[in-house]
Design a protein around this motif. Structure first.
Motif, PDB file in Angstrom:
ATOM      1  N   ASN A   9       0.820  -1.218   0.000  1.00  0.00           N
ATOM      2  CA  ASN A   9       0.000   0.000   0.000  1.00  0.00           C
ATOM      3  C   ASN A   9       0.850   1.263   0.000  1.00  0.00           C
ATOM      4  OD1 ASN A   9      -2.261  -1.573  -0.011  1.00  0.00           O
ATOM      5  ND2 ASN A   9      -2.728  -1.311   2.164  1.00  0.00           N
ATOM      6  N   ASN A  10       1.946   1.261   0.761  1.00  0.00           N
ATOM      7  CA  ASN A  10       2.807   2.441   0.814  1.00  0.00           C
ATOM      8  C   ASN A  10       3.352   2.775  -0.573  1.00  0.00           C
ATOM      9  OD1 ASN A  10       2.463   1.552   3.521  1.00  0.00           O
ATOM     10  ND2 ASN A  10       4.245   2.729   4.127  1.00  0.00           N
ATOM     11  N   ARG A  11       3.876   1.764  -1.255  1.00  0.00           N
ATOM     12  CA  ARG A  11       4.466   1.972  -2.578  1.00  0.00           C
ATOM     13  C   ARG A  11       3.402   2.413  -3.587  1.00  0.00           C
ATOM     14  NH1 ARG A  11       8.926   3.790  -3.686  1.00  0.00           N
ATOM     15  NH2 ARG A  11       7.964   4.856  -5.387  1.00  0.00           N
ATOM     16  N   ARG A  12       2.211   1.859  -3.486  1.00  0.00           N
ATOM     17  CA  ARG A  12       1.135   2.235  -4.403  1.00  0.00           C
ATOM     18  C   ARG A  12       0.766   3.706  -4.239  1.00  0.00           C
ATOM     19  NH1 ARG A  12      -3.360  -1.841  -3.412  1.00  0.00           N
ATOM     20  NH2 ARG A  12      -4.497  -0.543  -4.870  1.00  0.00           N
ATOM     21  N   LEU A  13       0.684   4.169  -2.984  1.00  0.00           N
ATOM     22  CA  LEU A  13       0.360   5.569  -2.750  1.00  0.00           C
ATOM     23  C   LEU A  13       1.481   6.476  -3.252  1.00  0.00           C
ATOM     24  CD1 LEU A  13      -1.451   7.782  -1.740  1.00  0.00           C
ATOM     25  CD2 LEU A  13      -0.553   7.413   0.558  1.00  0.00           C
ATOM     26  N   ILE A  14       2.710   6.088  -3.009  1.00  0.00           N
ATOM     27  CA  ILE A  14       3.843   6.883  -3.491  1.00  0.00           C
ATOM     28  C   ILE A  14       3.808   6.972  -5.016  1.00  0.00           C
ATOM     29  CG2 ILE A  14       6.368   6.939  -3.681  1.00  0.00           C
ATOM     30  CD1 ILE A  14       6.343   5.627  -0.799  1.00  0.00           C
ATOM     31  N   LYS A  63       3.364   9.762   5.400  1.00  0.00           N
ATOM     32  CA  LYS A  63       3.384   8.560   6.233  1.00  0.00           C
ATOM     33  C   LYS A  63       3.877   7.363   5.417  1.00  0.00           C
ATOM     34  CE  LYS A  63       0.320   5.827   9.169  1.00  0.00           C
ATOM     35  NZ  LYS A  63      -1.054   5.700   9.678  1.00  0.00           N
ATOM     36  N   ALA A  64       3.381   7.238   4.199  1.00  0.00           N
ATOM     37  CA  ALA A  64       3.789   6.128   3.333  1.00  0.00           C
ATOM     38  C   ALA A  64       5.265   6.220   2.969  1.00  0.00           C
ATOM     39  CB  ALA A  64       2.939   6.107   2.067  1.00  0.00           C
ATOM     40  N   SER A  65       5.753   7.445   2.818  1.00  0.00           N
ATOM     41  CA  SER A  65       7.134   7.655   2.373  1.00  0.00           C
ATOM     42  C   SER A  65       8.160   7.525   3.494  1.00  0.00           C
ATOM     43  CB  SER A  65       7.277   9.049   1.757  1.00  0.00           C
ATOM     44  OG  SER A  65       6.432   9.198   0.654  1.00  0.00           O
ATOM     45  N   LEU A 102      -4.333   5.268 -18.397  1.00  0.00           N
ATOM     46  CA  LEU A 102      -3.094   5.222 -17.619  1.00  0.00           C
ATOM     47  C   LEU A 102      -2.809   3.775 -17.281  1.00  0.00           C
ATOM     48  CD1 LEU A 102      -3.703   8.261 -15.315  1.00  0.00           C
ATOM     49  CD2 LEU A 102      -2.262   8.147 -17.323  1.00  0.00           C
ATOM     50  N   LEU A 103      -1.612   3.355 -17.592  1.00  0.00           N
ATOM     51  CA  LEU A 103      -1.243   1.954 -17.416  1.00  0.00           C
ATOM     52  C   LEU A 103      -0.583   1.680 -16.074  1.00  0.00           C
ATOM     53  CD1 LEU A 103       0.064   1.280 -21.020  1.00  0.00           C
ATOM     54  CD2 LEU A 103      -2.160   0.707 -20.052  1.00  0.00           C
ATOM     55  N   ILE A 104      -1.183   2.215 -15.027  1.00  0.00           N
ATOM     56  CA  ILE A 104      -0.695   1.918 -13.688  1.00  0.00           C
ATOM     57  C   ILE A 104      -1.886   1.526 -12.842  1.00  0.00           C
ATOM     58  CG2 ILE A 104       1.206   3.562 -13.861  1.00  0.00           C
ATOM     59  CD1 ILE A 104      -0.439   5.174 -11.704  1.00  0.00           C
ATOM     60  N   LYS A 105      -1.634   0.823 -11.799  1.00  0.00           N
ATOM     61  CA  LYS A 105      -2.671   0.471 -10.847  1.00  0.00           C
ATOM     62  C   LYS A 105      -2.602   1.476  -9.706  1.00  0.00           C
ATOM     63  CE  LYS A 105      -3.886  -3.312 -12.941  1.00  0.00           C
ATOM     64  NZ  LYS A 105      -5.048  -3.288 -13.780  1.00  0.00           N
ATOM     65  N   TYR A 106      -3.711   2.150  -9.433  1.00  0.00           N
ATOM     66  CA  TYR A 106      -3.725   3.113  -8.330  1.00  0.00           C
ATOM     67  C   TYR A 106      -4.886   2.912  -7.448  1.00  0.00           C
ATOM     68  CZ  TYR A 106      -6.405   5.569 -11.888  1.00  0.00           C
ATOM     69  OH  TYR A 106      -7.280   5.909 -12.872  1.00  0.00           O
TER      70      TYR A 106
END
Length: 106
Positions: A9-14, A63-65, A102-106
């Protein structure tokens, strides 16, 4: 349909945040760098997004970072809702973006 995420989750938010900054840099003609942090309130107001939501998004990104604490699914979902508000408004302002997936999962 099923989604399998390999990122926490942290990496996804970043990743969301990096994309938001890239879009704002490119299509809002703002200065390079961490545009969203510098102009969060100004951008939120001009996009019709609640300023407190904007600051909550920044807090979640920080927080995620920088924290060793893992972001909960609820926190990620709240942040993703704000990210999608920005994305919707950017696509509205830059019409050809609405045709690009957009070819990313968010």
């Amino acid at each position: 349909s099923y989604r399998i995420y390999y990122l926490n989750n942290n990496r996804r938010l970043i990743n969301q945040y990096v994309l938001l900054n890239k879009l704002l840099n490119r299509y809002q003609l703002t200065e390079a760098g961490n545009v969203y942090h510098k102009k969060a309130a100004e951008i939120a107001i001009s996009y019709g997004i609640n300023v407190q939501l904007s600051y909550d998004y920044i807090h979640a990104v920080e927080k995620a970072s920088f924290s060793n604490e893992k972001l909960t699914c609820e926190s990620l979902n709240q942040a993703t809702t704000v990210f999608r508000m920005y994305l919707k408004e950017i696509r509205r302002r830059v019409p050809f973006l609405s045709k690009i997936k957009l070819l990313i999962k968010y």
